[in-house]
Scaffold this active site. Structure first.
Site: not given
Length: 491
Positions: A73, A140, A250
């Site tokens: 990633h 997240d 957030e």
């Protein structure tokens, strides 16, 4: 560093030099850095296999580079090893004798999980939730490896309260660049412990991490509020992270050129989307504050009243507060459905020129004008999610390798762009360069998260006062500069 030497049979038997395999495992999420191919992909079945590989390289007169690959990633080739070997950590899952995920209760430590560095956070969640337990700090997106996020920081809306994931590790097993397997914690081999956490893979490969657990809530109340005034938006965010009561805070930008319900979560109903789009057409740019409070059977009768108290006095636009009630697991795994939808449309495996920054509170108002308005809004380029939310420095341990601003409150800002192809990727990357140029002009206070630099001088500037100790730790734990060459810090 392209000499693999005469590899012994025990290493050769786990090594693939098939060109198709090499191409497959030389990709990452960013899809920006291409054709930095290793000489092979190594598929270990045990921790000892990785030790053998690193020791073999270390003992050569000219060692070869080695990079551990988790879920792939990274954005800009950070887990690549041109002309060296990539260690495919996921292959450790094929042996039940490895660490895996194991939950324990200790009279002093409480509940914790010993987790292999190759494990995905979604699997950690699924394994611990069976015991009504869960880690307390998250990212997240959960389809990331434990070793990968701990090598960076691991951040989300819970960070203001619980700290990043690196602040919630009790102990690790690490294979250093010398091929030594070392157990480390704050009290044992602490120099290695603090080096590895946020250390960008420079000092060792994490093969086991001991993660703090707590009793898992059953459900969450998930609230979003809209603002047309950045000052009110940030003031309310800062207020919410300064008081007790919330588990997650957030925020994000809402722009006319971007989707209201984006891939990070599908939140707004069709009727609410229409209402918000009408408002956006008048404002061009708006700000969405997002907050979550956990609850369970014991607090289900009081949760609504508690939420009322928490939002009382906030300065969101009247009539633009939206609520959702969902399970704890569905909330944590909220990005997955968006990922699957994009995959089905062929829009997930595209270039992602992401840029993540830590911006001090004292700079955030100017940043809004100079970047959000004068760059992002004016250029009107198609964009992905843009996150902006505050966190607290006191939750971070300065002994770790990660670099954050000096101020007690700083903002996490993420430009999570997706591009339709390489031409658009180049346009968005040029925009990133413009943003970074602005950051450089106002001084060294703004720091990159998941940093990427091409020259050593920029790395020295990035680490600032931590550079000397970072360099000393490299010389101590990976003196031949074998590990993680894709970061381009020492290579």
């Amino acid at each position: 560093m392209s000499n693999l030497g005469n590899l012994p049979p025990n290493i050769l038997s786990k090594l693939s030099r098939d060109s198709n395999v090499i191409i497959e495992f030389s990709k990452d999420f960013g899809k920006i850095v291409l054709e930095k191919f290793p000489d092979g992909i190594y598929f270990p079945t045990s921790v000892n296999d990785i030790i053998d590989l690193i020791k073999f390289s270390y003992d050569l007169s000219v060692p070869f580079h080695i990079a551990a690959r988790g879920h792939g990633h990274s954005i800009r080739g950070q887990a690549m090893a041109q002309n060296g070997l990539i260690v495919e950590m996921n292959s450790l899952n094929n042996n039940n004798e490895n660490c895996g995920i194991r939950v324990y209760l200790d009279s002093n430590l409480g509940f914790y999980a010993d987790v292999g560095g190759e494990q995905l956070w979604i699997d950690v969640l699924n394994a611990t939730i069976e015991r009504d337990l869960a880690p307390i700090s998250w990212t997240d997106y959960l389809y990331l490896t434990v070793g990968g996020t701990l090598s960076n920081a691991g951040i989300s809306g819970q960070t203001f309260r619980y700290g990043p994931q690196i602040s919630n590790v009790l102990e690790m097993d690490v294979i250093t660049g010398k091929g030594e397997l070392v157990t480390c914690s704050k009290d044992m081999n602490s120099e290695l412990f603090f080096a590895v956490l946020g250390g960008l893979g420079q000092f060792g490969i994490i093969t086991r991490a001991r993660i703090v657990l707590q009793k898992a809530p059953k459900r969450v109340k998930w609230v979003r509020m809209l603002y047309d005034d950045f000052s009110k938006f940030t003031k309310d965010q800062e207020h919410l992270i300064s008081i007790d009561g919330l588990d997650y805070v957030e925020g994000s930008l809402m722009l006319e050129q971007s989707s209201i319900n984006n891939w990070r979560s599908s939140f707004f109903s069709p009727s609410n989307q229409t209402k918000i789009e009408s408002l956006l057409s008048q404002n061009e740019i708006m700000y969405c504050l997002e907050m979550v409070k956990y609850y369970d059977d014991h607090t289900s009768n009081t949760i609504d009243e508690e939420l009322k108290k928490l939002v009382k006095g906030l300065n969101y636009l009247p009539g633009f507060i939206f609520n959702k009630d969902t399970t704890f697991v569905e909330f944590l795994d909220r990005v997955r459905s968006g990922e699957l939808e994009l995959q089905s449309k062929g829009l997930w495996d595209v270039p992602h020129p992401w840029l993540n920054l830590f911006v001090p509170k004292s700079n955030i108002m100017d940043f809004n004008v100079a970047v959000f308005k004068d760059i992002i809004l004016k250029q009107k380029k198609p964009t992905g999610s843009i996150l902006v939310y505050p966190t607290c420095r006191k939750r971070w341990d300065d002994r770790m390798s990660i670099v954050v601003p000096e101020e007690e409150t700083f903002y996490i800002v993420g430009f999570l762009h997706s591009s339709s192809g390489y031409d658009e990727c180049k346009i968005l990357d040029n925009q990133n360069e413009e943003i970074l140029k602005y950051c450089d002009n106002i001084g060294p206070n703004i720091k990159q998260y998941l940093p990427y630099y091409k020259i050593k001088e920029d790395w020295i500037k990035h680490f600032g006062k931590k550079w000397n100790i970072f360099q000393e730790r490299k010389n101590q734990f990976d003196p031949k500069k074998i590990l993680s060459p894709g970061q381009q810090i020492f290579n």
